[in-house]
Write a protein that holds these residues in place. Sequence first.
Motif, short mmCIF file in Angstrom:
data_model
loop_
_atom_site.label_atom_id
_atom_site.label_comp_id
_atom_site.label_asym_id
_atom_site.label_seq_id
_atom_site.Cartn_x
_atom_site.Cartn_y
_atom_site.Cartn_z
N ILE A 56 0.83 -1.21 0.00
CA ILE A 56 0.00 0.00 0.00
C ILE A 56 0.87 1.25 0.00
CG2 ILE A 56 -1.63 1.31 1.41
CD1 ILE A 56 -2.89 -1.38 2.20
N PHE A 60 0.84 4.10 -2.84
CA PHE A 60 0.57 5.50 -2.52
C PHE A 60 1.69 6.39 -3.05
CE2 PHE A 60 1.13 9.03 0.58
CZ PHE A 60 -0.03 9.72 0.28
N SER A 64 1.38 9.37 -5.77
CA SER A 64 1.81 10.71 -5.36
C SER A 64 2.72 11.35 -6.41
CB SER A 64 2.54 10.65 -4.01
OG SER A 64 1.68 10.21 -2.98
N ARG A 70 -5.32 17.23 -6.97
CA ARG A 70 -6.05 16.44 -5.99
C ARG A 70 -7.30 17.20 -5.58
NH1 ARG A 70 -0.54 15.99 -3.70
NH2 ARG A 70 0.44 14.25 -4.82
N SER A 85 -11.39 2.60 1.46
CA SER A 85 -10.02 2.26 1.82
C SER A 85 -9.96 0.97 2.65
CB SER A 85 -9.37 3.41 2.60
OG SER A 85 -9.89 3.50 3.91
N TRP A 195 -5.74 7.96 -4.75
CA TRP A 195 -4.74 8.62 -3.91
C TRP A 195 -5.28 8.83 -2.49
CZ3 TRP A 195 -4.19 13.14 -1.09
CH2 TRP A 195 -2.89 13.46 -0.70
N HIS A 196 -6.50 9.31 -2.39
CA HIS A 196 -7.11 9.50 -1.07
C HIS A 196 -7.33 8.15 -0.35
CE1 HIS A 196 -8.08 13.57 -2.61
NE2 HIS A 196 -8.07 13.90 -1.34
N LEU A 198 -5.68 5.31 -0.77
CA LEU A 198 -4.41 4.74 -0.33
C LEU A 198 -3.82 5.50 0.85
CD1 LEU A 198 -2.79 3.86 -3.77
CD2 LEU A 198 -3.40 2.24 -1.96
N ALA A 199 -4.03 6.81 0.88
CA ALA A 199 -3.54 7.61 2.01
C ALA A 199 -4.14 7.11 3.32
CB ALA A 199 -3.86 9.09 1.79
N VAL A 202 -2.75 3.52 4.17
CA VAL A 202 -1.41 3.52 4.75
C VAL A 202 -1.50 3.64 6.27
CG1 VAL A 202 0.69 4.90 5.00
CG2 VAL A 202 -0.17 4.38 2.72
N THR A 234 -0.91 -2.23 -6.89
CA THR A 234 -1.71 -1.41 -5.98
C THR A 234 -1.82 0.03 -6.45
OG1 THR A 234 -0.81 -2.79 -4.23
CG2 THR A 234 -2.11 -0.91 -3.54
N GLY A 235 -0.93 0.44 -7.32
CA GLY A 235 -1.00 1.80 -7.84
C GLY A 235 -1.68 1.86 -9.18
#
Length: 285
Positions: A56, A60, A64, A70, A85, A195-196, A198-199, A202, A234-235
């Motif tokens: 993860i 992320f 990024s 964003r 998530s 992106w959100h 995965l944030a 994490v 994952t990305g």
Amino acid sequence: MSDRLITTAEGTRSGAFAAADWGLIATAGVTWGASFFFIAEALEGFEPGLVTFLRIAFGFATLSLVARQRTPIAAPDRWRIVLLSITWMAFPLTLFPIAQNRISSSLAGMINGSTPVAVAVVATVLLGRLPGRWQRAGLVAGLTGLVLISLPSIDEGGNSLLGALLIVTAVLSYGIAINMAAPLQQRYGSINVLWHVLAVAVVLTLPFGLWSVPDSSLELGPLLAAVALGAGGTGLAFVAMATVVGRAGSTRGSVTVYLTPPIAIALGVWFRDETVEAITLVGCA
């Protein structure tokens, strides 16, 4: 906008897949097929919790680097991002390496191939509309295939059965998540949503990752596998999948996962000397 936390949406395109759609489907499906091989390789040095966290975290980091804009998530959708998530990242991606300590990567990939069946069932509930006659027959066939794939694990019992059940649980979680992803992708875009998501993931997986560090060993092979798993599986693969789901809808977009089993089987057999029971191949088909 619905007040329900868990929602889904029709796709923005109802016609046949365009060339770009097929490209996204191939990218995600093939990458995810390889992800089960990379999980198995990463487990050679890292404990399951650390595999999940690194996967993860690298995903992320990848997004990024490519995410330039964003868009803020509206307040009503923030809890949906948190739930996504959990159901699409933190929970199922934690189950996969735990399960693969008990079953082969090829078997895990085959069971994961039943994801479209779970997506279709959840979509039926959320949209309040039964699928057509042929689609219902397809669901029955898909569920039958899942049983056949799992039969060797049922016969073996113990760890093998537990591993198979963990993958099935992850697939059910995917069924909820992919349906939720469709309307969010349409409102905010794939990269922005992922992106959100995965944030948050994490943060959610950090404690289990840290807990797994003492029993893990830093080796180049497992580390490279984790990097490939995170950056690709994952990305970029999740972005491709989310884009297809937004365009085609959750059920049609989930056919991406049908490409996963043959890749997982091929890599597991060729590179890890795994054996595949004939009955599981019948169930996979």
